[in-house]
Write a protein that holds these residues in place. Structure first.
Motif, PDB file in Angstrom:
ATOM      1  N   ALA A 218     103.493 -33.502 -91.325  1.00 56.04           N
ATOM      2  CA  ALA A 218     104.515 -34.443 -91.779  1.00 56.04           C
ATOM      3  C   ALA A 218     104.475 -34.613 -93.292  1.00 56.04           C
ATOM      4  CB  ALA A 218     104.324 -35.791 -91.088  1.00 56.04           C
ATOM      5  N   ALA A 219     103.276 -34.737 -93.847  1.00 57.19           N
ATOM      6  CA  ALA A 219     103.137 -34.910 -95.298  1.00 57.19           C
ATOM      7  C   ALA A 219     103.622 -33.674 -96.046  1.00 57.19           C
ATOM      8  CB  ALA A 219     101.685 -35.223 -95.646  1.00 57.19           C
ATOM      9  N   ASP A 220     103.317 -32.493 -95.513  1.00 56.70           N
ATOM     10  CA  ASP A 220     103.791 -31.254 -96.151  1.00 56.70           C
ATOM     11  C   ASP A 220     105.317 -31.183 -96.110  1.00 56.70           C
ATOM     12  OD1 ASP A 220     101.209 -30.489 -96.692  1.00 56.70           O
ATOM     13  OD2 ASP A 220     101.075 -29.030 -95.049  1.00 56.70           O
ATOM     14  N   PHE A 221     105.908 -31.603 -95.009  1.00 55.72           N
ATOM     15  CA  PHE A 221     107.367 -31.594 -94.884  1.00 55.72           C
ATOM     16  C   PHE A 221     108.000 -32.554 -95.890  1.00 55.72           C
ATOM     17  CE2 PHE A 221     111.314 -33.161 -92.806  1.00 55.72           C
ATOM     18  CZ  PHE A 221     112.004 -31.962 -92.726  1.00 55.72           C
ATOM     19  N   ALA A 222     107.320 -33.681 -96.128  1.00 58.19           N
ATOM     20  CA  ALA A 222     107.854 -34.713 -97.025  1.00 58.19           C
ATOM     21  C   ALA A 222     107.654 -34.392 -98.500  1.00 58.19           C
ATOM     22  CB  ALA A 222     107.185 -36.056 -96.712  1.00 58.19           C
ATOM     23  N   LEU A 247      98.497 -41.502 -92.940  1.00 55.87           N
ATOM     24  CA  LEU A 247      99.731 -40.913 -93.452  1.00 55.87           C
ATOM     25  C   LEU A 247     100.099 -41.493 -94.813  1.00 55.87           C
ATOM     26  CD1 LEU A 247     102.187 -39.059 -92.875  1.00 55.87           C
ATOM     27  CD2 LEU A 247     103.264 -41.030 -91.759  1.00 55.87           C
ATOM     28  N   LYS A 248      99.954 -42.794 -94.962  1.00 56.43           N
ATOM     29  CA  LYS A 248     100.348 -43.447 -96.215  1.00 56.43           C
ATOM     30  C   LYS A 248      99.521 -42.949 -97.411  1.00 56.43           C
ATOM     31  CE  LYS A 248     102.552 -47.669 -94.555  1.00 56.43           C
ATOM     32  NZ  LYS A 248     102.559 -49.150 -94.577  1.00 56.43           N
ATOM     33  N   LYS A 249      98.326 -42.456 -97.132  1.00 62.24           N
ATOM     34  CA  LYS A 249      97.501 -41.904 -98.205  1.00 62.24           C
ATOM     35  C   LYS A 249      98.076 -40.591 -98.747  1.00 62.24           C
ATOM     36  CE  LYS A 249      93.262 -43.713 -96.059  1.00 62.24           C
ATOM     37  NZ  LYS A 249      92.014 -43.334 -95.365  1.00 62.24           N
ATOM     38  N   HIS A 250      98.904 -39.947 -97.930  1.00 67.05           N
ATOM     39  CA  HIS A 250      99.417 -38.626 -98.291  1.00 67.05           C
ATOM     40  C   HIS A 250     100.880 -38.642 -98.715  1.00 67.05           C
ATOM     41  CE1 HIS A 250      95.897 -37.768 -95.745  1.00 67.05           C
ATOM     42  NE2 HIS A 250      95.802 -36.639 -96.431  1.00 67.05           N
ATOM     43  N   LEU A 251     101.516 -39.804 -98.703  1.00 62.12           N
ATOM     44  CA  LEU A 251     102.933 -39.895 -99.054  1.00 62.12           C
ATOM     45  C   LEU A 251     103.107 -40.576-100.399  1.00 62.12           C
ATOM     46  CD1 LEU A 251     104.418 -41.032 -95.621  1.00 62.12           C
ATOM     47  CD2 LEU A 251     104.411 -38.718 -96.570  1.00 62.12           C
ATOM     48  N   GLU A 252     104.035 -40.071-101.195  1.00 63.39           N
ATOM     49  CA  GLU A 252     104.229 -40.615-102.538  1.00 63.39           C
ATOM     50  C   GLU A 252     105.584 -41.283-102.744  1.00 63.39           C
ATOM     51  OE1 GLU A 252     103.628 -37.367-105.159  1.00 63.39           O
ATOM     52  OE2 GLU A 252     101.471 -37.210-104.784  1.00 63.39           O
ATOM     53  N   ASN A 253     106.603 -40.838-102.056  1.00 67.35           N
ATOM     54  CA  ASN A 253     107.963 -41.308-102.343  1.00 67.35           C
ATOM     55  C   ASN A 253     108.654 -41.736-101.054  1.00 67.35           C
ATOM     56  OD1 ASN A 253     108.271 -40.518-105.341  1.00 67.35           O
ATOM     57  ND2 ASN A 253     107.504 -38.635-104.380  1.00 67.35           N
TER      58      ASN A 253
END
Length: 287
Positions: A218-222, A247-253
């Protein structure tokens, strides 16, 4: 100036949050669950009753009642709508899309655009939210439809289930059937393909590795996009919370973040323990 008045209809399988639907005037037609002679509309049966009965019974689900769809279209007519977007879960997983398209012919005074999201759960719901935003911005119906269809693959769901038994019983296993069995420790990460059917995107072993794989995929897709994100579950709150935190650790935007339970009708086919991540890539991030 856009003089179109546009309404939105969706089914309960898109998991659009009830509060969001009320706020934006979205009409939701419920799927139904049948335990023998006992019938429940989605949103009526409690999760406690549902999962207790799933321990010993295998219910069936059915399409939204035709009277609910008719009542919704009639209400749009009374409100003076010129157009309606009927946005549904994947036609490869449910006959809802086809049924609504057929019934739309009975309302010639409405320009009804039936959109197959080729997705499931809140991932399908994100398409509804995209339509809401464009309607609010005054985008004409033709352009809304073009953008929704063009961007279907910008929204994906990646989910884990501890057993494939419920998907198999409900006939929803699709292309996941080729996956080596759960007995060997494989816990597949499942998504919807271009046709909206379930397929396997990863085959990790064990729950821990499976959940970590779902987060990474999911993080790679985002990556590189402003995103709308959700974590959803079926009677697996603690696991979903761990996935959310990771997940929130890997998402920026992240534009918006949703979390909650999937609908009762979807839970029938997944069984308890599902944890899923939905990501909609709204726009590329600025360089």
């Amino acid at each position: 100036m856009n003089t179109q008045k546009i309404g939105i209809l969706t089914d309960s399988g898109t998991d659009v949050p009830a509060e969001y639907a009320r706020e934006h005037g979205i009409r939701i037609v419920p799927l139904s669950i049948h335990f023998g002679d006992d019938a429940y509309e989605d949103g009526v049966i409690s999760r406690e009753v549902l999962f207790k009965r799933l321990e010993s019974e295998m219910p069936k689900t059915s399409l939204p009642a035709t009277e609910h769809i008719t009542a919704a279209f009639e209400a749009f007519e009374r409100e003076g709508c010129t157009h309606v977007f009927a946005i549904t879960i994947s036609g490869a997983l449910s006959g809802t899309n086809g049924m609504i398209a057929l019934m739309a012919r009975d309302f010639p005074n409405l320009d009804i655009r039936v959109v197959d999201t080729k997705n499931i759960g809140i991932a399908a719901g994100f398409t509804v939210m995209r339509a809401v935003e464009m309607i609010a911005d005054g985008v004409p119906a033709d352009e809304i439809e073009r953008i929704l269809v063009r961007d279907l693959r910008e929204t994906r769901v990646f989910f884990y289930v501890p057993t494939l038994e419920f998907l198999k019983r409900g006939g929803r296993i699709g292309k996941v059937a080729a996956t080596i069995g759960i007995a060997l420790g494989i816990r597949p990460i499942i998504s919807c393909d271009e046709e909206g059917a379930y397929h396997t995107v990863a085959k990790p072993r064990g729950e821990g590795k499976a959940l970590a794989a779902a987060v990474k995929i999911a993080a790679d897709f985002a990556k590189g996009y402003v995103c709308r994100v959700a974590v959803a579950h079926a009677n697996a709150l603690e696991t979903a919370q761990r996935v959310r935190d990771d997940l929130k650790k890997h998402l920026e935007n992240v534009k918006t973040f949703f979390e909650g339970e999937i609908s009762a009708a979807l839970s029938v086919h997944s069984g308890p323990g599902l944890v899923g991540i939905a990501v909609e890539r709204v726009a590329p991030t600025a360089e």
